[in-house]
Design an enzyme around this catalytic site. Structure first.
Site, PDB file in Angstrom:
ATOM      1  N   ASP A  40       0.840  -1.202   0.000  1.00  0.00           N
ATOM      2  CA  ASP A  40       0.000   0.000   0.000  1.00  0.00           C
ATOM      3  C   ASP A  40       0.875   1.253   0.000  1.00  0.00           C
ATOM      4  O   ASP A  40       1.981   1.240   0.533  1.00  0.00           O
ATOM      5  CB  ASP A  40      -0.889  -0.028   1.255  1.00  0.00           C
ATOM      6  CG  ASP A  40      -2.035   0.958   1.159  1.00  0.00           C
ATOM      7  OD1 ASP A  40      -2.282   1.496   0.063  1.00  0.00           O
ATOM      8  OD2 ASP A  40      -2.672   1.201   2.194  1.00  0.00           O
ATOM      9  N   HIS A  57       2.879   3.507  -8.946  1.00  0.00           N
ATOM     10  CA  HIS A  57       2.702   2.086  -9.279  1.00  0.00           C
ATOM     11  C   HIS A  57       3.941   1.548 -10.000  1.00  0.00           C
ATOM     12  O   HIS A  57       4.363   0.419  -9.770  1.00  0.00           O
ATOM     13  CB  HIS A  57       1.454   1.877 -10.139  1.00  0.00           C
ATOM     14  CG  HIS A  57       0.185   2.216  -9.411  1.00  0.00           C
ATOM     15  ND1 HIS A  57      -0.065   1.814  -8.115  1.00  0.00           N
ATOM     16  CD2 HIS A  57      -0.915   2.926  -9.790  1.00  0.00           C
ATOM     17  CE1 HIS A  57      -1.258   2.262  -7.731  1.00  0.00           C
ATOM     18  NE2 HIS A  57      -1.792   2.936  -8.728  1.00  0.00           N
ATOM     19  N   LEU A 151      11.055 -20.708  -4.697  1.00  0.00           N
ATOM     20  CA  LEU A 151      10.024 -19.854  -4.103  1.00  0.00           C
ATOM     21  C   LEU A 151       8.731 -19.891  -4.925  1.00  0.00           C
ATOM     22  O   LEU A 151       8.780 -19.795  -6.152  1.00  0.00           O
ATOM     23  CB  LEU A 151      10.551 -18.406  -4.056  1.00  0.00           C
ATOM     24  CG  LEU A 151       9.561 -17.315  -3.652  1.00  0.00           C
ATOM     25  CD1 LEU A 151       9.334 -17.314  -2.145  1.00  0.00           C
ATOM     26  CD2 LEU A 151      10.052 -15.936  -4.087  1.00  0.00           C
TER      27      LEU A 151
END
Ligand code: FPP
Length: 260
Positions: A40, A57, A151
């Site tokens: 956020d 962004h 991962l």
């Protein structure tokens, strides 16, 4: 799991370590298997600099890349990033379309590095409603990385925790209706196996950046016992050091899972 028998440096001492030292400290103790992050603050980061929100962004994508590398380096097995929520559609359409193309392009561009690092991409969320080209792009990367064994990066895309529970309820109701299971065979295990995250252990640690004290419809079932770390750092400023400090904070916690 309680780590109180292991020594973890106080937060203030860790702050002064450089990144490799911090990484070594954190790796010396058990690290969470699954870390989930609510990324956020991209918009605020941009506004603070007099830039359009999309610039935030764009920087956010760079932060995500750094955090995937750091998660891999520290030995996390599952990393879930909240990239686009089912509520994000209500943003101005220009921001939504920029976000869509940014995410589509970034995922495509990351493929070589994901392959080189043996990272497997999975997506959680409703495919319906996502533009076809974005969906196809994501599906290509998911398929290309499906056999990787390092991962697992779960990208929450068009994701809502309540949507996920609604979809699970519908799937189970259909199984009952078809006579495949009886209602009393529905237990926690079966619900877990019906969620988008099937086969993935629950997050041990949930991180939220930019200081908001909310879970925002993220992994509602799965975070039942997650440790929460909320940092004031805005997402574009979040990097490997911040991830390691959040893990160190996790390592100082005593997890009781409702017991004493
Ligand atoms: C929050 O900032 C972030 C999002 C809406 C998600 C988009 C995330 C990225 C572009 C990071 C890249 C992720 C991947 C997996 C490639 P905000 O706009 O809500 O910030 P604000 O609260 O300050 O307005």
């Amino acid at each position: 799991m309680a780590f109180e028998h292991l020594s973890s440096l106080p937060a203030a001492d860790l702050q002064s370590l450089d990144e490799p030292e911090l990484l070594a400290r954190v790796k010396a103790l058990p690290v969470p298997r699954h870390v989930a992050i609510i990324m956020d603050g991209n918009g605020r980061w941009a506004v603070q600099r007099g830039l359009p929100r999309v610039a935030g962004h764009r920087e956010g994508v760079k932060a995500a890349r750094a955090v995937v590398r750091a998660a891999d380096a520290v030995g996390i097995h599952f990393l879930t990033l909240y990239a686009f929520s089912s509520e994000n559609w209500s943003r101005p359409s220009s921001e939504v379309s920029t976000l869509m193309s940014l995410l589509e392009r970034s995922i495509d561009r990351e493929l070589p590095e994901l392959m080189a690092n043996n990272v497997r991409l999975r997506v959680i969320g409703r495919p319906k409603g996502v533009p076809t080209s974005v969906r196809e792009g994501i599906d290509r990367v998911v398929a290309a990385t499906a056999a990787n064994t390092g991962l697992t990066l779960l990208m929450a895309f068009n994701y809502g925790g309540r949507d996920e529970l609604v979809d699970a309820c519908r799937a189970l109701a259909r199984q009952v209706q078809a006579g495949e299971i009886r209602p009393d065979e529905i237990d926690e295990d079966r619900i877990e196996r019906t969620l988008y995250t099937q086969g993935v252990p629950d997050p041990d640690l949930l991180i939220r950046t930019s200081g908001e004290m909310r879970v925002s419809n993220f992994l509602l079932w799965q975070i039942a016992y997650a440790e929460l770390v909320i940092t004031p750092t805005l997402w574009p400023d979040f990097g490997a050091r911040n991830l390691y400090l959040a893990i160190a904070e996790f390592q100082r916690r005593v997890r009781r899972f409702g017991g004493v």
